[in-house]
Design a protein around this motif. Structure first.
Motif, PDB file in Angstrom:
ATOM      1  N   ASP A 284      39.272  82.160 112.107  1.00 34.77           N
ATOM      2  CA  ASP A 284      40.427  81.561 111.500  1.00 34.77           C
ATOM      3  C   ASP A 284      41.179  82.546 111.797  1.00 34.77           C
ATOM      4  O   ASP A 284      42.220  81.935 111.189  1.00 34.77           O
ATOM      5  CB  ASP A 284      39.640  81.341 109.970  1.00 34.77           C
ATOM      6  CG  ASP A 284      39.581  80.206 109.305  1.00 34.77           C
ATOM      7  OD1 ASP A 284      39.410  79.433 110.802  1.00 34.77           O
ATOM      8  OD2 ASP A 284      39.077  79.992 108.857  1.00 34.77           O
ATOM      9  N   ASP A 287      45.029  82.105 117.012  1.00 30.62           N
ATOM     10  CA  ASP A 287      46.173  80.876 117.343  1.00 30.62           C
ATOM     11  C   ASP A 287      45.521  79.788 117.938  1.00 30.62           C
ATOM     12  O   ASP A 287      44.917  80.013 118.539  1.00 30.62           O
ATOM     13  CB  ASP A 287      47.315  81.390 118.258  1.00 30.62           C
ATOM     14  CG  ASP A 287      48.088  80.511 118.286  1.00 30.62           C
ATOM     15  OD1 ASP A 287      48.851  80.272 117.608  1.00 30.62           O
ATOM     16  OD2 ASP A 287      48.485  80.266 119.110  1.00 30.62           O
ATOM     17  N   LEU A 288      45.599  78.402 117.285  1.00 31.57           N
ATOM     18  CA  LEU A 288      44.621  77.605 117.750  1.00 31.57           C
ATOM     19  C   LEU A 288      44.889  77.258 119.056  1.00 31.57           C
ATOM     20  O   LEU A 288      44.115  76.606 120.072  1.00 31.57           O
ATOM     21  CB  LEU A 288      44.815  76.435 116.823  1.00 31.57           C
ATOM     22  CG  LEU A 288      43.889  77.086 115.657  1.00 31.57           C
ATOM     23  CD1 LEU A 288      44.470  75.227 114.834  1.00 31.57           C
ATOM     24  CD2 LEU A 288      42.520  76.575 116.001  1.00 31.57           C
ATOM     25  N   VAL A 315      34.961  74.961 115.845  1.00 35.97           N
ATOM     26  CA  VAL A 315      36.126  75.356 114.613  1.00 35.97           C
ATOM     27  C   VAL A 315      35.788  75.291 113.731  1.00 35.97           C
ATOM     28  O   VAL A 315      35.149  74.353 112.986  1.00 35.97           O
ATOM     29  CB  VAL A 315      37.334  74.779 115.735  1.00 35.97           C
ATOM     30  CG1 VAL A 315      38.034  73.851 114.920  1.00 35.97           C
ATOM     31  CG2 VAL A 315      39.124  75.558 114.683  1.00 35.97           C
ATOM     32  N   SER A 316      37.022  76.220 112.103  1.00 37.48           N
ATOM     33  CA  SER A 316      36.617  75.692 110.806  1.00 37.48           C
ATOM     34  C   SER A 316      36.982  74.291 110.425  1.00 37.48           C
ATOM     35  O   SER A 316      38.039  74.113 111.827  1.00 37.48           O
ATOM     36  CB  SER A 316      37.058  76.861 110.342  1.00 37.48           C
ATOM     37  OG  SER A 316      37.256  77.964 110.357  1.00 37.48           O
ATOM     38  N   HIS A 318      38.289  72.744 108.125  1.00 41.84           N
ATOM     39  CA  HIS A 318      39.761  72.533 107.773  1.00 41.84           C
ATOM     40  C   HIS A 318      40.750  72.861 109.037  1.00 41.84           C
ATOM     41  O   HIS A 318      41.534  72.486 108.664  1.00 41.84           O
ATOM     42  CB  HIS A 318      40.443  74.150 106.877  1.00 41.84           C
ATOM     43  CG  HIS A 318      39.960  75.237 106.853  1.00 41.84           C
ATOM     44  ND1 HIS A 318      39.316  75.736 107.009  1.00 41.84           N
ATOM     45  CD2 HIS A 318      41.014  75.735 107.323  1.00 41.84           C
ATOM     46  CE1 HIS A 318      39.394  76.986 107.739  1.00 41.84           C
ATOM     47  NE2 HIS A 318      40.975  76.624 108.006  1.00 41.84           N
ATOM     48  N   ARG A 319      40.527  73.482 110.017  1.00 39.07           N
ATOM     49  CA  ARG A 319      41.893  73.309 111.198  1.00 39.07           C
ATOM     50  C   ARG A 319      41.012  72.522 112.304  1.00 39.07           C
ATOM     51  O   ARG A 319      41.818  73.017 113.709  1.00 39.07           O
ATOM     52  CB  ARG A 319      41.263  75.270 111.858  1.00 39.07           C
ATOM     53  CG  ARG A 319      41.948  75.312 110.828  1.00 39.07           C
ATOM     54  CD  ARG A 319      42.856  77.012 111.626  1.00 39.07           C
ATOM     55  NE  ARG A 319      42.358  77.538 111.959  1.00 39.07           N
ATOM     56  CZ  ARG A 319      42.635  78.894 113.438  1.00 39.07           C
ATOM     57  NH1 ARG A 319      43.497  78.935 113.051  1.00 39.07           N
ATOM     58  NH2 ARG A 319      42.002  79.487 113.871  1.00 39.07           N
ATOM     59  N   HIS A 320      39.657  72.026 111.865  1.00 38.85           N
ATOM     60  CA  HIS A 320      39.655  71.261 113.597  1.00 38.85           C
ATOM     61  C   HIS A 320      40.609  69.973 113.993  1.00 38.85           C
ATOM     62  O   HIS A 320      40.528  69.909 114.833  1.00 38.85           O
ATOM     63  CB  HIS A 320      37.664  70.218 112.890  1.00 38.85           C
ATOM     64  CG  HIS A 320      37.722  69.567 113.797  1.00 38.85           C
ATOM     65  ND1 HIS A 320      37.939  68.199 113.859  1.00 38.85           N
ATOM     66  CD2 HIS A 320      36.898  69.505 114.218  1.00 38.85           C
ATOM     67  CE1 HIS A 320      37.936  67.266 114.709  1.00 38.85           C
ATOM     68  NE2 HIS A 320      36.551  67.653 114.536  1.00 38.85           N
ATOM     69  N   ASP A 321      41.064  69.172 113.043  1.00 39.18           N
ATOM     70  CA  ASP A 321      41.677  68.402 113.409  1.00 39.18           C
ATOM     71  C   ASP A 321      43.122  68.677 113.743  1.00 39.18           C
ATOM     72  O   ASP A 321      43.611  68.204 115.284  1.00 39.18           O
ATOM     73  CB  ASP A 321      42.767  67.457 112.210  1.00 39.18           C
ATOM     74  CG  ASP A 321      41.051  66.978 111.980  1.00 39.18           C
ATOM     75  OD1 ASP A 321      39.957  66.208 112.510  1.00 39.18           O
ATOM     76  OD2 ASP A 321      41.307  65.947 110.684  1.00 39.18           O
ATOM     77  N   GLU A 322      43.440  70.154 113.670  1.00 37.49           N
ATOM     78  CA  GLU A 322      45.107  70.882 114.664  1.00 37.49           C
ATOM     79  C   GLU A 322      44.395  70.975 115.776  1.00 37.49           C
ATOM     80  O   GLU A 322      45.210  71.183 116.868  1.00 37.49           O
ATOM     81  CB  GLU A 322      45.293  71.089 113.263  1.00 37.49           C
ATOM     82  CG  GLU A 322      46.567  72.273 114.194  1.00 37.49           C
ATOM     83  CD  GLU A 322      47.251  74.226 113.692  1.00 37.49           C
ATOM     84  OE1 GLU A 322      47.904  74.578 114.169  1.00 37.49           O
ATOM     85  OE2 GLU A 322      46.942  73.600 111.828  1.00 37.49           O
ATOM     86  N   PHE A 323      43.684  71.459 116.146  1.00 39.48           N
ATOM     87  CA  PHE A 323      42.597  71.889 117.369  1.00 39.48           C
ATOM     88  C   PHE A 323      42.494  71.408 118.060  1.00 39.48           C
ATOM     89  O   PHE A 323      42.832  71.523 119.256  1.00 39.48           O
ATOM     90  CB  PHE A 323      41.547  72.879 116.772  1.00 39.48           C
ATOM     91  CG  PHE A 323      40.778  73.057 118.262  1.00 39.48           C
ATOM     92  CD1 PHE A 323      41.415  74.847 119.502  1.00 39.48           C
ATOM     93  CD2 PHE A 323      39.587  72.681 118.929  1.00 39.48           C
ATOM     94  CE1 PHE A 323      40.817  75.156 120.474  1.00 39.48           C
ATOM     95  CE2 PHE A 323      39.436  73.391 120.277  1.00 39.48           C
ATOM     96  CZ  PHE A 323      40.192  73.876 121.291  1.00 39.48           C
TER      97      PHE A 323
END
Length: 509
Positions: A284, A287-288, A315-316, A318-323
């Motif tokens: 986390d 930087d993605l 990837v976590s 809660h950050r999956h979609d952004e990544f």
């Protein structure tokens, strides 16, 4: 519809390269016993340019009698010549001659690589130039590698552990990087004092023929290196023959299991560098977008046809979609085109069957619930074995595309609950070749690296270093190639205990 070949203007790099004469002197023959000999069959392999889908050249197909002759030549060179009795420093000089010869032929080899499997010519030119350094590395190793280690025996006056050549080596290499893969086997085997039968891949035999031409040019003793191209049945003959002491193989895990069972039955030695389904774990604090760009760039290497590709990206949640969105944007914008066009970032897959294989996995990914972020089809070209750079998101870790090696430009993004879950997901695979951890905390990276079950673990990007050794855990192989560890499989240790100290040796102080 446009053709990728048309992206290079007539008379430009792509067209002029394809007009070059084939840089091989004897594609219709086999290199056995230091000579180019006619095969016993009239069969040939057709080498197809994956960009144009047209015939590039044909190469002689070795039959059973040809393989038997090559093994006999290697056996004779080992049993009856001075080669295994030379000092390592003397064999090192031959390695340096090979290195120099390969550097002289680098341009020929780089064009063969591009024309045979579609690797970008910018990459093939740079990578081929470095192959000679691998032979130089093992030549340098002759100076300080412990081929002999003195001991004080419990009985007697003289104790010595000597490392001697294992014997005849059957080397089988894959089609994606044949010259480098051959170097990882041939260089340490020659330094050890072994003799070799190198079986070239039918899809890309040219680089092995360049190596054979270099061996002929420098006058390498007859039978020390033999080169031929064969299908699976004749290749298995190389594995089964009792005159072959060791098999060194790079290829699929399925074929590797077969080789291991055959060698186990007759107690032959073997090393296996096999497939992978390698994870990239993004913590986390990283930087993605930086991670996405790094992974997209790495997947362009060899058009995604790399056993150690980082294709499972964890990837976590809660950050999956952004990544996934960032990765899709970077990978989806990769320029697909003619491998001779300097602007191309991704070339064709090596063969039609390879493209069919990748497309079948994309279909499975969709059928099993993966969300297609980008790609999934073919670019709008008239010809060439191309596939679009493809990203799936929301992939279940047990899905087919998350567990099986695809060998093409297809990336899967897998959500994890937390760091512990991410490590667990990374290890939940039958493979264990490569991995990487993205984090700004080097101590965190090292702790994670020690927990990941992989032969190589990198930090903040795709990392390998053949000088340190390369190989895998689990079904990714047995043994290591490269580095000092890559020499050991070509040597047998012998303990010598004598009642007196022989001439040439001093008493241990």
């Amino acid at each position: 519809m446009s053709s990728p070949v048309g992206t290079v203007e007539s008379g430009g790099a792509g067209f002029s390269a394809r007009e070059r004469a084939l840089p091989l002197s004897h594609p219709d023959r086999l290199f056995i016993g230091g000579q180019w000999v006619a095969p016993t069959t009239s069969s040939t392999f057709a080498i197809i340019d994956p960009t144009t889908e047209e015939l590039y050249y044909r190469v002689a197909e070795a039959g059973p009698e040809d393989m038997a002759k090559a093994i006999a030549a290697a056996r004779t060179a080992f049993d009856r010549s001075e080669w295994p009795l030379l000092a390592p420093a003397e064999r090192a000089e031959w390695l340096r001659k090979i290195a120099d010869g390969l550097r002289r032929r680098a341009a020929d080899a780089s064009h063969l690589w591009t024309r045979q499997v579609g690797v970008l010519h910018t990459m093939s030119s740079a990578s081929i130039e470095r192959v000679g350094a691998h032979y130089d590395y093992y030549a340098d190793l002759a100076a300080d590698f412990p081929f002999e280690v003195r001991h004080r025996p419990l009985q007697g006056a003289f104790g010595n552990v000597v490392r001697e050549p294992i014997g005849v080596v059957g080397a089988i290499v894959a089609w994606n990087t044949p010259m480098s893969l051959a170097a990882y086997k041939v260089a340490p085997a020659l330094l050890a004092g072994c003799t070799i039968v190198l079986k070239a891949p039918p899809e890309a035999p040219g680089e092995a023929y360049v190596l054979a031409e270099v061996a002929e040019e420098i006058g390498l003793p007859a039978g020390v290196l033999n080169v031929l191209t064969a299908d699976r049945e004749v290749s298995e003959q190389l594995v089964r023959d009792p005159r072959v002491d060791k098999v060194a193989f790079t290829g699929s895990s399925g074929v590797g299991r077969r080789i291991a069972s055959i060698c186990g039955d007759r107690m032959a030695r073997y090393t296996l560098e096999l497939g992978g389904k390698s994870p990239a774990v993004i913590f986390d604090d990283y930087d993605l977008e930086t991670a996405a760009r790094s992974l997209a760039d790495a997947e362009c290497v060899l058009n995604g046809q790399v056993c150690s590709s980082l294709t499972r990206i964890i990837v976590s949640r809660h950050r999956h979609d952004e990544f996934a969105e960032a990765l899709g944007a970077f990978f989806g914008s990769v320029r697909v085109g003619d491998p001779y066009d300097p602007a191309s970032q991704l070339g064709p897959l090596a063969m039609e069957r390879q493209r069919d294989r990748v497309e079948s996995y994309i279909a499975k990914g969709l059928a099993e619930g993966g969300k297609l972020v980008t790609g999934g089809g073919r670019p709008d070209f008239e010809r060439g074995f191309y596939i679009q750079p493809t990203v799936f998101s929301g992939v279940d870790n047990q899905a087919t595309i998350a567990q099986e090696e695809i060998f093409g430009p297809v990336l899967s993004v897998i959500p994890a609950d937390d760091e512990e879950h991410a490590i667990q997901l990374a290890n939940e695979t039958v493979f264990g070749l490569n991995a990487t951890v993205f984090t700004n905390d080097v101590d965190r990276a090292y702790r994670a690296a020690r927990r990941l079950r992989a032969g190589t673990v990198g930090h903040n990007g795709y990392r390998t270093d053949p000088r340190m050794g390369f190989g895998g855990f689990k079904q990714s192989g047995v043994g290591r190639e490269g580095g000092r560890d890559g020499l050991l499989p070509y040597l047998e240790s012998k303990t010598v205990i004598l009642d007196e100290i022989p001439s040439g040796y001093e008493p241990l102080v």
